[in-house]
Design a protein around this motif. Structure first.
Motif, PDB file in Angstrom:
ATOM      1  N   UNK A   1       0.842  -1.200   0.000  1.00  0.00           N
ATOM      2  CA  UNK A   1       0.000   0.000   0.000  1.00  0.00           C
ATOM      3  C   UNK A   1       0.878   1.251   0.000  1.00  0.00           C
ATOM      4  N   UNK A   2       1.904   1.255   0.842  1.00  0.00           N
ATOM      5  CA  UNK A   2       2.809   2.397   0.900  1.00  0.00           C
ATOM      6  C   UNK A   2       3.498   2.650  -0.428  1.00  0.00           C
ATOM      7  N   UNK A   3       3.865   1.577  -1.124  1.00  0.00           N
ATOM      8  CA  UNK A   3       4.528   1.724  -2.421  1.00  0.00           C
ATOM      9  C   UNK A   3       3.595   2.364  -3.439  1.00  0.00           C
ATOM     10  N   UNK A   4       2.321   1.960  -3.450  1.00  0.00           N
ATOM     11  CA  UNK A   4       1.367   2.534  -4.401  1.00  0.00           C
ATOM     12  C   UNK A   4       1.098   4.000  -4.070  1.00  0.00           C
ATOM     13  N   UNK A   5       1.010   4.328  -2.785  1.00  0.00           N
ATOM     14  CA  UNK A   5       0.833   5.730  -2.377  1.00  0.00           C
ATOM     15  C   UNK A   5       1.999   6.574  -2.876  1.00  0.00           C
ATOM     16  N   UNK A   6       3.219   6.071  -2.715  1.00  0.00           N
ATOM     17  CA  UNK A   6       4.405   6.807  -3.171  1.00  0.00           C
ATOM     18  C   UNK A   6       4.383   6.998  -4.684  1.00  0.00           C
ATOM     19  N   UNK A   7       3.942   5.984  -5.409  1.00  0.00           N
ATOM     20  CA  UNK A   7       3.877   6.081  -6.869  1.00  0.00           C
ATOM     21  C   UNK A   7       2.878   7.151  -7.285  1.00  0.00           C
ATOM     22  N   UNK A   8       1.717   7.171  -6.641  1.00  0.00           N
ATOM     23  CA  UNK A   8       0.679   8.135  -6.997  1.00  0.00           C
ATOM     24  C   UNK A   8       1.117   9.564  -6.698  1.00  0.00           C
ATOM     25  N   UNK A   9       1.984   9.730  -5.700  1.00  0.00           N
ATOM     26  CA  UNK A   9       2.434  11.067  -5.318  1.00  0.00           C
ATOM     27  C   UNK A   9       3.675  11.519  -6.076  1.00  0.00           C
ATOM     28  N   UNK A  10       4.316  10.602  -6.811  1.00  0.00           N
ATOM     29  CA  UNK A  10       5.579  10.916  -7.479  1.00  0.00           C
ATOM     30  C   UNK A  10       5.356  11.731  -8.747  1.00  0.00           C
ATOM     31  N   UNK A  11       6.383  12.460  -9.213  1.00  0.00           N
ATOM     32  CA  UNK A  11       6.282  13.189 -10.485  1.00  0.00           C
ATOM     33  C   UNK A  11       5.975  12.243 -11.628  1.00  0.00           C
ATOM     34  N   UNK A  12       5.299  12.748 -12.651  1.00  0.00           N
ATOM     35  CA  UNK A  12       4.877  11.912 -13.768  1.00  0.00           C
ATOM     36  C   UNK A  12       6.035  11.318 -14.544  1.00  0.00           C
ATOM     37  N   UNK A  13       7.204  11.963 -14.527  1.00  0.00           N
ATOM     38  CA  UNK A  13       8.301  11.484 -15.356  1.00  0.00           C
ATOM     39  C   UNK A  13       9.214  10.506 -14.639  1.00  0.00           C
TER      40      UNK A  13
END
Length: 218
Positions: free
Chosen positions: A199-211
């Motif tokens: 869950x934490x990994x997906x949260x980090x992905x969603x918050x990361x820059x698009x590039x």
């Protein structure tokens, strides 16, 4: 393609007061696809995401009959095959696929409108639908939730206690194909060995820059 949160419908899926909300009229929303084989814990990951990040969950359209307790517009939008095929012809679906004898798809207008409003959208769809989303939305973030191994996935399927041997083997065969496809189709592969970490990994992905570059996350 089922709605992961009972009663989620097409409203905000939010969790605690500490969850992040990124809706803003000054930004375009982000579209995230979350996929994974049956039994991998994908629904649990999406439900956990709801407690950490505010997003809208798109409810799929299907031709299958409602099951007991299901409500139109909550778990699915239920339509007949004639109406579904009309929507395909009218380009009203972002993606669609046929599983067994039933059709499933994602409504286009609802997703596009909310992205313009700055809302983050999560789609729970399979590989075929994800490939269609990639073609239509190059900036979409595609996340594949994978098991630590096929052996671990097999054990999870057997632990359910409601899956026949034939169905276990069929799902494992499909899972092997999905995992192989994921390496080239998805931006991120999240291994669900520990639910909280996934869950934490997906949260980090969603918050990361698009590039951000594609990667595998343990």
């Amino acid at each position: 393609m089922e709605s992961p949160t009972t009663g989620a419908s097409e409203d905000w899926v939010t969790g605690s007061a500490g969850s992040s909300s990124t809706s803003s009229p000054d930004r375009r929303g982000r579209l995230m696809v979350v996929s994974g084989p049956s039994g991998v814990g994908k629904t649990s990951v999406v439900n956990g995401l709801a407690s950490r990040h505010a997003f809208r969950f798109s409810v799929s359209t299907t031709t299958r009959a409602p099951r007991p307790g299901e409500t139109d517009g909550i778990e699915y939008h239920f339509v007949d095959r004639v109406e579904f095929e009309r929507r395909i012809a009218a380009d009203e679906l972002l993606e669609w696929a046929e599983y067994g004898t039933n059709l499933y798809g994602t409504p286009r207008s609802w997703v596009e409108e909310r992205l313009r409003n700055g809302d983050d959208i999560v789609l729970d769809i399979e590989n075929r639908g994800a490939a269609q989303i990639r073609s239509s939305f190059p900036d979409a973030v595609l996340v594949f939730v994978a098991p630590p191994s096929l052996e671990a996935l097999e054990q999870r399927l057997r632990d359910r206690g409601d899956t026949s041997e034939e169905d276990v083997q069929r799902r494992l065969s499909v899972a092997a194909e999905q995992i192989e496809e994921a390496a080239t189709l998805y931006d991120h592969i999240v291994v669900n060995d520990n639910l909280s970490d996934a869950i934490g990994a997906v949260v980090d992905i969603l918050a990361a820059p698009l590039d951000d570059s594609s990667e595998e996350t343990p």
